[in-house]
Design an enzyme around this catalytic site. Structure first.
Site, PDB file in Angstrom:
ATOM      1  N   GLU A   8     101.044  -6.953   0.522  1.00  0.00           N
ATOM      2  CA  GLU A   8     102.326  -7.725   0.910  1.00  0.00           C
ATOM      3  C   GLU A   8     102.290  -9.360   0.623  1.00  0.00           C
ATOM      4  O   GLU A   8     103.130  -9.852   0.188  1.00  0.00           O
ATOM      5  CB  GLU A   8     102.640  -7.677   2.323  1.00  0.00           C
ATOM      6  CG  GLU A   8     104.024  -8.057   2.654  1.00  0.00           C
ATOM      7  CD  GLU A   8     104.563  -7.492   4.035  1.00  0.00           C
ATOM      8  OE1 GLU A   8     105.030  -8.425   4.737  1.00  0.00           O
ATOM      9  OE2 GLU A   8     104.202  -6.494   4.237  1.00  0.00           O
ATOM     10  N   ASP A 111     102.279  -4.578   4.774  1.00  0.00           N
ATOM     11  CA  ASP A 111     101.978  -4.337   6.328  1.00  0.00           C
ATOM     12  C   ASP A 111     102.329  -3.004   6.696  1.00  0.00           C
ATOM     13  O   ASP A 111     103.463  -2.311   6.226  1.00  0.00           O
ATOM     14  CB  ASP A 111     103.004  -5.624   6.917  1.00  0.00           C
ATOM     15  CG  ASP A 111     102.109  -6.619   7.037  1.00  0.00           C
ATOM     16  OD1 ASP A 111     101.084  -6.998   6.411  1.00  0.00           O
ATOM     17  OD2 ASP A 111     102.748  -7.939   7.585  1.00  0.00           O
ATOM     18  N   TYR A 314      96.930  -6.047  14.546  1.00  0.00           N
ATOM     19  CA  TYR A 314      98.277  -6.078  13.722  1.00  0.00           C
ATOM     20  C   TYR A 314      99.481  -6.869  14.765  1.00  0.00           C
ATOM     21  O   TYR A 314      99.283  -5.864  16.044  1.00  0.00           O
ATOM     22  CB  TYR A 314      98.935  -4.684  12.969  1.00  0.00           C
ATOM     23  CG  TYR A 314     100.173  -4.840  12.530  1.00  0.00           C
ATOM     24  CD1 TYR A 314     100.491  -5.459  11.330  1.00  0.00           C
ATOM     25  CD2 TYR A 314     101.260  -4.190  13.084  1.00  0.00           C
ATOM     26  CE1 TYR A 314     101.699  -5.488  10.494  1.00  0.00           C
ATOM     27  CE2 TYR A 314     102.640  -4.176  12.469  1.00  0.00           C
ATOM     28  CZ  TYR A 314     102.773  -4.793  11.224  1.00  0.00           C
ATOM     29  OH  TYR A 314     103.836  -4.749  10.568  1.00  0.00           O
TER      30      TYR A 314
END
Length: 695
Positions: A8, A111, A314
């Protein structure tokens, strides 16, 4: 066989490239060892705007606009007065196309979430690619996590439902936002912005603000008594509220004539308090706002940066739990961050069933380096919560005593800490926060021995005055809670049960919703609170009873999107519902044009004609196609002039004192706005003869 890995962001691509040995740097990608590693730079592809479908002008007969199919375009940027394809996006897409063409297989490393999936799928669809792809799904960016993820790739088809959910959300936001904004703009002849999530959020905030603003505080009085036991003063508060001070004084006189109190009941309990759960994004944002004043958007940006620096996992997670397999690694993780806990570790935050795509935010064990002051603050919050979560329960003994004088009843509460447990991690700071929530509870090192029926002497008695309080204005932390728990406030029992776990927005999007409302000038930060602007209140007054402002409806869409992701609802069924909903809101909003009141016109101070109209952003003379040129902008130094202010200005040449004006230097001041001989405005300050030119 050549493999293309698409990440990303460039920073993530570099980490992956280093691990797979793609260390030959090219323009927009890296290659070597059979791999080409490139990146997307966020949303390179987006849904086309109405102009692409031939709907440039705002016309009621065109609504609702329902593209079928939706068209994808390269990310747009504004140049002069029009939008063009972003040159940087075009350049990177050319690189991605070339990488896809050179390879046999693709690994998707955007992601691991709904938006990350959509970023890749839109690129894949826009480029017309047909190469097979696998998914790298990881919760942290440590070398270990990346290597394990590359060894456990899943076929891309396993994430089709996630893509369908992301695509449905994207298209629903387009349909609701575009159509509702156009419908209201047409009906009310102005520029308005409405949205599927932003408008219910604005409505919640406006309702609370109006409730707080219009609240009339009512005084009441309570009796209190003071007694003693074992050298300890015990102040107990009466249960009864007196609405009249005279009645309270009469009751006090009767009470003071007594010489003793009787213990009516004693309840003592020893109880364990489990540690707080690990952080998900919303919980982290709320705590960071409450303790450090960070905005939700700032906390998300910092958490994302810590993730990319490999120090935490995350961030865009909605789970506050970890799974059993992650729990096995906790002792090693604790050692890595220099903490040791006695076994067995607390399992309060361990639950396989409550882990969604990603577990709670936890440290990775990588040593933090090169962190900013704000990053250290958030990192330390994550570490502290991590240690707390696996520490023992705290143990307290609580005591509640009821006293009576034969007529009135009084309450006294106290707590004794037996063992700190998890509270020792931050030396009781969490306990301090809890203590504020129950201000009547006394914290003591030892509790007195009291028995039911025991008689104590009445040392003193008094009355205290109190006032009813409104619900407080929202802070960013409490607004996030309200968004997260919107489903719990639904009135109908059956619907409340269905929506109990449902809010509006998601952990990943709520910060952006708040920032969007601020950007639109619908809400603003006022010290620690968030309040609506006059513009926001005006929009709320128009839409407050319409479906577009209904949090329950928005929450039900979030439930439906979750069902699509879980494979329990086909996306076309969701689309049918949204299309029907969009038709209803267009009908509701367009009907407002017939309700619109006819606004008065005023005599122009410049040309003398009865031709000054007051609009959303300006008051101006409309005589002979506005040839007169007289106008006054309604926004002045951070406040919006009311219609009464404008009327006073053009009829008498000055407004009353305007409070809360903000100078260019950020200083708050009060002044009148006055109209000069040249029909320009300036400020007139109280007790000062000088004038300062206005806007």
């Amino acid at each position: 066989m050549k493999i293309c890995i698409i990440a990303e962001k460039p920073s993530v691509a570099r980490d992956i490239a280093r691990i797979v040995g793609a260390n030959s740097k090219q323009d927009g990608y890296m290659e070597c060892n059979g791999y080409l590693v490139t990146w997307a730079m966020g949303h390179l592809i987006a849904l086309a705007m109405p102009e692409t479908y031939g709907f440039s002008a705002y016309k009621a007969e065109d609504l609702p606009i329902r593209p079928n199919p939706f068209q994808l375009v390269v990310r747009q940027v504004r140049k002069d007065k029009e939008y063009i394809s972003d040159p940087a996006a075009l350049k990177q897409l050319k690189v991605i196309r070339s990488c896809f063409d050179k390879t046999d297989r693709i690994i998707v490393a955007t992601d691991a979430g709904r938006e990350g999936e959509l970023i890749f799928r839109y690129i894949y669809q826009h480029l017309g690619c047909r190469k097979p792809f696998d998914r790298l799904w990881i919760s942290s960016l440590t070398d270990k996590a990346i290597r394990e993820g590359l060894s456990n790739l899943k076929p891309g088809i396993h994430y089709d439902n996630l893509y369908h959910s992301a695509k449905a959300r994207s298209e629903a936001d387009w349909l609701v936002g575009i159509n509702a904004s156009r419908a209201l703009s047409i009906a009310r002849k102005g520029g308005y912005s409405l949205g599927r999530v932003q408008t219910p959020t604005l409505a919640m905030l406006c309702r609370r603000y109006i409730e707080n603003r219009d609240f009339s505080s009512v005084p009441f009085w309570k009796l209190s008594v003071l007694t003693e036991k074992e050298g300890l003063s015990l102040k107990a508060i009466g249960y009864k509220d007196y609405e009249n001070e005279a009645l309270a004084q009469t009751a006090l006189a009767t009470l003071r004539s007594q010489s003793q109190l009787t213990v009516e009941s004693v309840v003592r309990k020893v109880a364990d308090t489990p540690p707080p759960l690990l952080y998900d994004l919303t919980a982290l944002q709320k705590d960071a706002n409450r303790r450090h004043g960070f905005s939700a958007d700032k906390t998300l940006s910092i958490a994302q940066s810590l993730y990319e620096k490999k120090t935490t996992t995350y961030p865009r997670t909605g789970s506050r739990y970890i799974s059993e397999d992650v729990f096995e690694e906790i002792p090693a993780l604790l050692r890595k961050i220099g903490k040791t806990l006695s076994n067995p570790l607390n399992r309060h935050s361990v639950d396989n069933a409550k882990v969604t795509d990603h577990h709670a935010i936890i440290p990775t064990g990588e040593p933090p380096s090169g962190l900013s002051t704000d990053e250290i603050t958030i990192y330390q919050m994550v570490v502290n919560r991590f240690v707390e979560a696996f520490s023992p329960d705290s143990e307290e003994e609580r005591m509640q005593v009821r006293f009576t004088d034969g007529t009135n009843t009084f309450s006294w509460k106290a707590c004794r800490q037996i063992s700190l447990g998890w509270k020792a991690v931050q030396k009781g700071k969490e306990a301090e926060a809890d203590k504020k929530e129950d201000g009547d509870e006394h914290i003591l090192s030892s509790l007195p021995n009291l028995t039911e029926g025991e008689v104590l002497s009445l040392v003193n008695a008094d009355i205290t005055e109190h006032k009813t309080k409104p619900k407080p204005l929202y802070t960013e932390a409490t607004l996030l809670s309200a968004m997260e728990n919107a489903g719990k406030y639904v009135k109908e029992d059956d619907k409340r049960k269905v929506m109990a776990e449902c809010g509006i927005g998601t952990p990943a999007t709520r910060a952006n919703i708040i920032e969007t409302l601020i950007l639109r000038d619908y809400i603003r930060r006022d010290k620690k609170s968030i309040i609506p602007t006059e513009k926001g209140l005006a929009v709320y007054e128009i839409v407050k009873d319409k479906k577009i402002a209904n949090a329950e409806m928005t929450g039900s869409w979030e439930l439906a999107l979750a069902a699509i992701e879980a494979g329990k609802m086909p996306s076309d069924k969701f689309a049918q519902g949204i299309n029907s909903y969009v038709g209803t809101i267009c009908e509701e909003l367009l009907s407002l044009s017939s309700e619109q009141k006819s606004y008065p016109v005023y005599r122009c101070p410049k040309c003398g004609q009865q031709s000054v109209g007051i609009y959303a952003k300006v008051a101006k003379c409309r005589h002979e196609n506005e040839s007169c040129g007289f106008h006054v902008f309604r926004e002045v130094c951070g406040i919006l002039l009311s219609e009464d202010n404008i009327r006073d200005l053009i009829s008498s040449g000055r407004t009353p004192i305007l409070k809360g004006l903000t100078s260019k230097a950020g200083k708050i001041f009060n002044a009148r706005l006055v109209l000069g001989e040249d029909y320009a405005t300036s400020f007139e300050f109280e007790n000062k003869k000088g004038k300062q030119r206005g806007k």
